[in-house]
Scaffold this motif. Structure first.
Motif, short mmCIF file in Angstrom:
data_model
loop_
_atom_site.label_atom_id
_atom_site.label_comp_id
_atom_site.label_asym_id
_atom_site.label_seq_id
_atom_site.Cartn_x
_atom_site.Cartn_y
_atom_site.Cartn_z
N GLY A 31 0.84 -1.20 -0.12
CA GLY A 31 -0.02 -0.06 0.05
C GLY A 31 0.94 1.31 0.22
O GLY A 31 0.49 2.37 -0.65
N VAL A 32 1.78 1.25 0.79
CA VAL A 32 2.79 2.36 0.70
C VAL A 32 3.37 2.61 -0.61
O VAL A 32 3.59 3.61 -0.87
CB VAL A 32 4.05 2.25 1.81
CG1 VAL A 32 5.03 3.44 1.71
CG2 VAL A 32 3.42 2.59 3.20
N ALA A 33 3.66 1.42 -1.50
CA ALA A 33 4.42 1.76 -2.75
C ALA A 33 3.27 2.35 -3.54
O ALA A 33 3.66 3.20 -4.40
CB ALA A 33 4.81 0.34 -3.12
N PHE A 34 2.16 1.94 -3.53
CA PHE A 34 0.94 2.69 -4.23
C PHE A 34 1.08 4.06 -3.90
O PHE A 34 0.90 4.98 -5.03
CB PHE A 34 -0.48 2.07 -3.88
CG PHE A 34 -0.75 0.69 -4.88
CD1 PHE A 34 -1.77 0.84 -5.55
CD2 PHE A 34 -0.16 -0.43 -4.62
CE1 PHE A 34 -2.23 -0.21 -6.31
CE2 PHE A 34 -0.29 -1.49 -5.44
CZ PHE A 34 -1.68 -1.41 -6.26
N PHE A 35 1.06 4.70 -2.50
CA PHE A 35 0.82 5.84 -2.40
C PHE A 35 2.24 6.57 -2.99
O PHE A 35 2.02 7.74 -3.47
CB PHE A 35 0.96 6.08 -0.75
CG PHE A 35 -0.61 6.04 -0.52
CD1 PHE A 35 -1.47 5.16 -1.06
CD2 PHE A 35 -0.96 6.71 0.85
CE1 PHE A 35 -2.68 5.09 -0.59
CE2 PHE A 35 -2.36 6.61 1.18
CZ PHE A 35 -3.32 5.74 0.59
N THR A 36 3.28 6.11 -2.67
CA THR A 36 4.36 6.66 -2.87
C THR A 36 4.83 7.00 -4.54
O THR A 36 5.27 7.80 -4.95
CB THR A 36 5.63 5.98 -2.55
OG1 THR A 36 5.64 5.79 -1.16
CG2 THR A 36 7.06 6.42 -2.69
N SER A 37 4.35 5.84 -5.22
CA SER A 37 4.37 6.08 -6.72
C SER A 37 3.46 6.97 -7.13
O SER A 37 4.01 7.64 -8.55
CB SER A 37 4.34 4.70 -7.42
OG SER A 37 5.08 3.60 -6.64
N ALA A 38 2.47 7.31 -6.57
CA ALA A 38 1.27 8.20 -7.27
C ALA A 38 1.78 9.69 -6.53
O ALA A 38 1.02 10.62 -6.91
CB ALA A 38 0.09 7.85 -6.88
N GLY A 39 2.61 9.82 -5.67
CA GLY A 39 2.86 10.91 -5.10
C GLY A 39 1.92 11.42 -3.95
O GLY A 39 1.54 12.30 -3.73
N PHE A 104 11.63 -5.36 -6.23
CA PHE A 104 10.78 -6.25 -6.54
C PHE A 104 9.28 -5.90 -7.09
O PHE A 104 8.59 -6.40 -7.63
CB PHE A 104 10.27 -7.06 -5.29
CG PHE A 104 11.55 -7.84 -4.52
CD1 PHE A 104 12.17 -8.62 -5.00
CD2 PHE A 104 11.92 -7.23 -3.35
CE1 PHE A 104 13.27 -9.22 -4.33
CE2 PHE A 104 13.06 -7.65 -2.55
CZ PHE A 104 13.97 -8.74 -3.17
N LEU A 105 9.24 -4.63 -6.82
CA LEU A 105 7.70 -3.94 -7.19
C LEU A 105 7.89 -2.37 -7.58
O LEU A 105 8.77 -1.68 -6.98
CB LEU A 105 6.91 -3.68 -5.97
CG LEU A 105 5.52 -3.38 -6.18
CD1 LEU A 105 4.68 -4.15 -7.29
CD2 LEU A 105 4.71 -3.23 -4.86
#
Length: 205
Positions: A31-39, A104-105
């Motif tokens: 979930g953190v990766a989703f948020f970080t990638s979308a700013g 990995f992601l």
């Protein structure tokens, strides 16, 4: 007329707690990766530390450590040693996973609204797993669980209010549209907790 005896309560084993901790933290790292990638922005003490860093220039690490101190004290005094130990372990594991996750992601494109909803739901599910095994990632999560246990306030609603307030403070530092997506993410996260983690519905032991 006799009433049927309530079902026996079986405490979680150490192995179950360990697997749940890994599962919950892994979901949260995604979930953190989703948020970080979308700013997008986050809530909790991490979000508060970021905002204070932008405003004062003090390093995020120092602020995050200081902001969490009263919550760890609260966890130790009110939630017990086991809860505090598991929370420290979860924080450490999340730090490691987020450092290694880029190997990995990766996302080539992630629409912000989708990232807010999907990422928020994934984060909420991860937190739900941790909460049901008497664990958290420190900060506001500790306070939310304490208020639920002490006063019956739903942990999801407490965390939703705090997270949305922190994200709204970001209006002073980032563009409004990104703040709006972030608020949607915070609502999605905490709706999972509000609907699934309430007094009387599930008792973690």
């Amino acid at each position: 007329m006799s009433h049927p005896a309530p079902p026996a309560v079986h405490p979680h084993s150490t192995q179950e707690d360990a697997l749940a901790l890994f599962t919950g933290v892994l979901l949260i790292s995604v979930g953190v990766a989703f948020f970080t990638s979308a700013g997008l922005l986050t809530g909790g003490t991490a979000g508060l530390a970021f905002l204070a860093h932008y405003a004062t220039g003090i390093s995020f690490g120092k602020l995050f450590f200081v902001f969490n101190l009263p919550f760890y004290w609260l966890a130790w005094r009110k939630m017990g040693r086991n809860f505090t130990y598991k929370t420290f372990a979860a924080v450490l594991l999340l730090s490691v996973l987020t450092e290694l996750q880029a190997r990995f992601l990766q996302f080539s494109h992630l629409q912000p609204l989708y990232a807010a909803v999907a990422g928020g739901l994934i984060l909420g599910t991860g937190f739900l797993v941790l909460f049901r095994h008497r664990c958290s990632l420190g900060g506001v999560g500790v306070l939310a669980l304490y208020l639920q246990d002490r006063y019956g306030w739903r942990a999801g609603k407490v965390q939703m209010g705090v997270d949305c307030g922190i994200v709204l403070l970001a209006l002073f530092t980032v563009e409004p549209l990104r703040v709006a997506w972030s608020v949607i993410g915070a609502v999605a996260l905490n709706l999972v907790l509000a609907m699934n983690h309430r007094p009387g519905r599930y008792t973690a032991v």
